[in-house]
Design a protein around this motif. Structure first.
Motif, mmCIF file in Angstrom:
data_model
loop_
_atom_site.group_PDB
_atom_site.id
_atom_site.type_symbol
_atom_site.label_atom_id
_atom_site.label_comp_id
_atom_site.label_asym_id
_atom_site.label_seq_id
_atom_site.Cartn_x
_atom_site.Cartn_y
_atom_site.Cartn_z
ATOM 1 N N LEU A 1 0.965 -1.307 0.137
ATOM 2 C CA LEU A 1 -0.090 -0.003 0.022
ATOM 3 C C LEU A 1 0.961 1.313 0.165
ATOM 4 N N PRO A 2 0.546 2.339 -0.744
ATOM 5 C CA PRO A 2 1.153 3.470 -0.618
ATOM 6 C C PRO A 2 1.195 4.373 0.749
ATOM 7 N N LEU A 3 2.139 4.798 1.240
ATOM 8 C CA LEU A 3 2.406 5.350 2.478
ATOM 9 C C LEU A 3 0.894 5.825 3.228
ATOM 10 N N THR A 4 0.261 6.813 2.553
ATOM 11 C CA THR A 4 -0.916 7.461 2.904
ATOM 12 C C THR A 4 -2.107 6.100 3.207
ATOM 13 N N SER A 5 -1.988 5.364 2.302
ATOM 14 C CA SER A 5 -3.000 4.327 2.730
ATOM 15 C C SER A 5 -2.523 3.540 3.745
ATOM 16 N N LYS A 6 -1.533 3.070 4.016
ATOM 17 C CA LYS A 6 -1.057 2.582 5.252
ATOM 18 C C LYS A 6 -1.220 3.298 6.655
ATOM 19 N N ALA A 7 -1.115 4.791 6.497
ATOM 20 C CA ALA A 7 -1.284 5.488 7.626
ATOM 21 C C ALA A 7 -2.920 5.680 7.694
ATOM 22 N N ALA A 8 -3.797 5.517 6.780
ATOM 23 C CA ALA A 8 -4.985 5.732 7.023
ATOM 24 C C ALA A 8 -5.396 4.457 7.698
ATOM 25 N N VAL A 9 -5.000 3.237 7.269
ATOM 26 C CA VAL A 9 -5.470 1.959 7.756
ATOM 27 C C VAL A 9 -5.092 1.957 9.520
ATOM 28 N N LEU A 10 -3.669 2.431 9.652
ATOM 29 C CA LEU A 10 -3.214 2.709 11.121
ATOM 30 C C LEU A 10 -3.740 3.824 11.699
ATOM 31 N N ALA B 1 -4.834 -9.493 -5.079
ATOM 32 C CA ALA B 1 -5.779 -9.099 -6.325
ATOM 33 C C ALA B 1 -4.950 -8.300 -7.262
ATOM 34 N N THR B 2 -4.138 -7.384 -7.076
ATOM 35 C CA THR B 2 -3.349 -6.713 -7.889
ATOM 36 C C THR B 2 -2.259 -7.480 -8.886
ATOM 37 N N ASP B 3 -1.936 -8.877 -8.512
ATOM 38 C CA ASP B 3 -1.169 -9.715 -9.366
ATOM 39 C C ASP B 3 -2.175 -10.225 -10.351
ATOM 40 N N VAL B 4 -3.464 -10.665 -9.884
ATOM 41 C CA VAL B 4 -4.533 -11.158 -10.891
ATOM 42 C C VAL B 4 -4.866 -9.968 -11.812
ATOM 43 N N ILE B 5 -5.131 -8.990 -11.272
ATOM 44 C CA ILE B 5 -5.434 -7.550 -12.200
ATOM 45 C C ILE B 5 -4.540 -7.411 -13.395
ATOM 46 N N ASP B 6 -3.135 -7.513 -12.761
ATOM 47 C CA ASP B 6 -2.235 -7.082 -13.940
ATOM 48 C C ASP B 6 -2.112 -8.125 -14.942
ATOM 49 N N GLU B 7 -2.689 -9.381 -14.738
ATOM 50 C CA GLU B 7 -2.638 -10.321 -15.865
ATOM 51 C C GLU B 7 -3.712 -10.097 -17.039
ATOM 52 N N ARG B 8 -4.356 -8.871 -16.549
ATOM 53 C CA ARG B 8 -5.849 -8.572 -17.392
ATOM 54 C C ARG B 8 -6.534 -9.461 -17.941
ATOM 55 N N PRO B 9 -7.067 -10.620 -17.052
ATOM 56 C CA PRO B 9 -8.246 -11.458 -17.584
ATOM 57 C C PRO B 9 -9.282 -10.527 -18.065
ATOM 58 N N GLN B 10 -10.522 -11.431 -18.701
ATOM 59 C CA GLN B 10 -11.378 -10.682 -19.227
ATOM 60 C C GLN B 10 -12.230 -9.894 -18.235
ATOM 61 N N ALA B 11 -12.251 -10.586 -17.117
ATOM 62 C CA ALA B 11 -12.954 -9.969 -16.033
ATOM 63 C C ALA B 11 -12.489 -10.307 -14.692
ATOM 64 N N ALA C 1 -1.269 4.095 -9.915
ATOM 65 C CA ALA C 1 0.084 3.938 -9.798
ATOM 66 C C ALA C 1 0.800 3.578 -11.297
ATOM 67 N N HIS C 2 0.018 2.670 -11.821
ATOM 68 C CA HIS C 2 0.458 2.330 -13.176
ATOM 69 C C HIS C 2 -0.080 2.741 -14.340
ATOM 70 N N GLY D 1 -8.631 9.952 -15.622
ATOM 71 C CA GLY D 1 -8.310 8.738 -15.920
ATOM 72 C C GLY D 1 -8.321 8.225 -17.556
ATOM 73 N N ARG D 2 -9.348 8.964 -18.019
ATOM 74 C CA ARG D 2 -9.842 8.550 -19.156
ATOM 75 C C ARG D 2 -8.609 8.343 -20.037
#
Length: 362
Positions: free
Chosen positions: A109-118, A185-195, A222-223, A264-265
């Motif tokens: 997670l990015p720093l800001t996200s880690k901080a928010a979780v904590l 989940a990010t590992d799976v998404i990076d493979e770009r399955p159809q859904a 980020a990517h 993002g578009r």
């Protein structure tokens, strides 16, 4: 131009309604009150995208409505059913333990996200926040959550030990969400399955589904410079980008969705937001949507909001929404030639979150 057949004209069942697949590179807003058939109808469109495009989809699914998207039902169109059944559809679960699990990595997670979780504020908790800021660089042997907190405890730095106590007291690293060496989940998404369907509804801690959503959206952002197109479908989107935040994690989610909506578009990050009412969505997200699907909507305030946001839709067509029967919709915007009242087609796949029937008889 690829045309997606989503139903027929409401007043002429012999005349099909088509959406332009190419125009899903614009953000889409999908709304209808409870009982309007909103989720079922959204499934019809997602099936058509699976059948006729190579556009990968990420589906944030809080009610397990799309967890059976890979399961086809009895249909006369066996060719379409076979095509969907053979599609690369990955479902990551939080409600079923016997299936691939929805997981993410705390350390990714990015720093800001880690901080928010904590629950760390950069000003009010300046010392601990600063420790977190530098911990990743100094704890070079920490490769997962377990070794991370062990390294914090073992450190001679009092700040590290204080951060470890905070993590332990909040019991954050006990959440089921964390990968702990498993596939994220990010590992799976990076493979770009159809859904890729993320089943968000089964976590014990109320923050877990929001952190799961935040982790994948932060990763995609980020990517973004890779410009790999993906349609981000957010069902019950008021859970992800409401008008106001109730926690630091939710504020980060809102900020990221607002940024994706605004910028993002051009990177191929396209939103499809589904919810019951437009007033439940952050206005800076709603205002960026160019496509509209409206199902039954009774509240005058909501119809006025839609009229103001989607000025290209004739008022008299919006005004018919309270009279829509289940499964009827108004499509308007860039993905259809002209605003059209539609009777939605039938689903090819199973719906995961159908209504529970009232028990009858003795």
């Amino acid at each position: 131009m690829v045309q997606l057949t989503v139903g027929s004209h409401r007043d002429d069942a012999t005349n099909n309604v088509h959406l332009s697949a190419e125009k899903f590179n614009r953000h889409t807003f999908w709304c209808g009150q409870s009982g309007s058939g909103k989720t079922y109808a959204l499934g019809v469109v997602l099936e058509q995208l699976l059948l006729h495009t190579r556009l990968p989809m990420l589906i944030l699914d809080p009610n397990a409505d799309f967890t059976r998207l890979h399961e086809t039902r009895g249909t006369s169109d066996t060719g379409a059913a076979d095509a969907i059944a053979s599609s690369d559809i990955r479902v990551l679960h939080s409600t079923r333990r016997d299936q691939p699990q929805l997981r993410t990595r705390f350390l990714s997670l990015p720093l800001t996200s880690k901080a928010a979780v904590l629950q760390l504020d950069p000003i009010a908790d300046a010392d601990e926040y600063n420790v977190l800021l530098h911990a990743d660089a100094t704890l070079t042997d920490a490769v997962d959550q377990a070794t991370y907190i062990t390294a914090l405890r073992a450190s001679d730095n009092p700040g590290h030990q204080q951060l470890a106590r905070r993590i332990e007291n909040l019991q954050v690293l006990d959440w089921d969400l964390w990968a702990r060496g498993d596939v994220a989940a990010t590992d799976v998404i990076d493979e770009r399955p159809q859904a890729t369907v993320l089943d968000l509804g089964g976590f014990a801690h109320p923050a877990e589904p929001k952190v799961a959503a935040l982790s994948v959206l932060e990763h995609l952002w980020a990517h973004r410079d890779e410009r790999r197109p993906i349609l981000i479908v957010i069902d019950e989107a008021h859970n992800i980008c409401p008008p106001t935040a109730t926690s630091a994690v939710e504020q980060l989610l809102i900020d990221r969705v607002v940024q994706i909506a605004a910028e993002g578009r051009k990177f191929g990050l396209w939103l499809l937001l589904s919810t019951q009412r437009p007033t439940k969505i952050h206005p800076n997200v709603l205002s960026q949507c160019d496509n509209l699907c409206l199902m039954r909507m009774n509240a005058p305030r909501d119809l006025a909001e839609l009229a103001d946001t989607f000025g290209f839709v004739p008022d008299h067509m919006l005004a018919q929404s309270p009279e829509f029967r289940q499964g009827e919709a108004l499509f308007a915007g860039g993905f259809i030639r002209e605003p059209t009242h539609t009777h939605m087609g039938t689903r090819i796949t199973e719906e995961g979150g159908a209504d529970v029937a009232v028990p009858l008889g003795l």
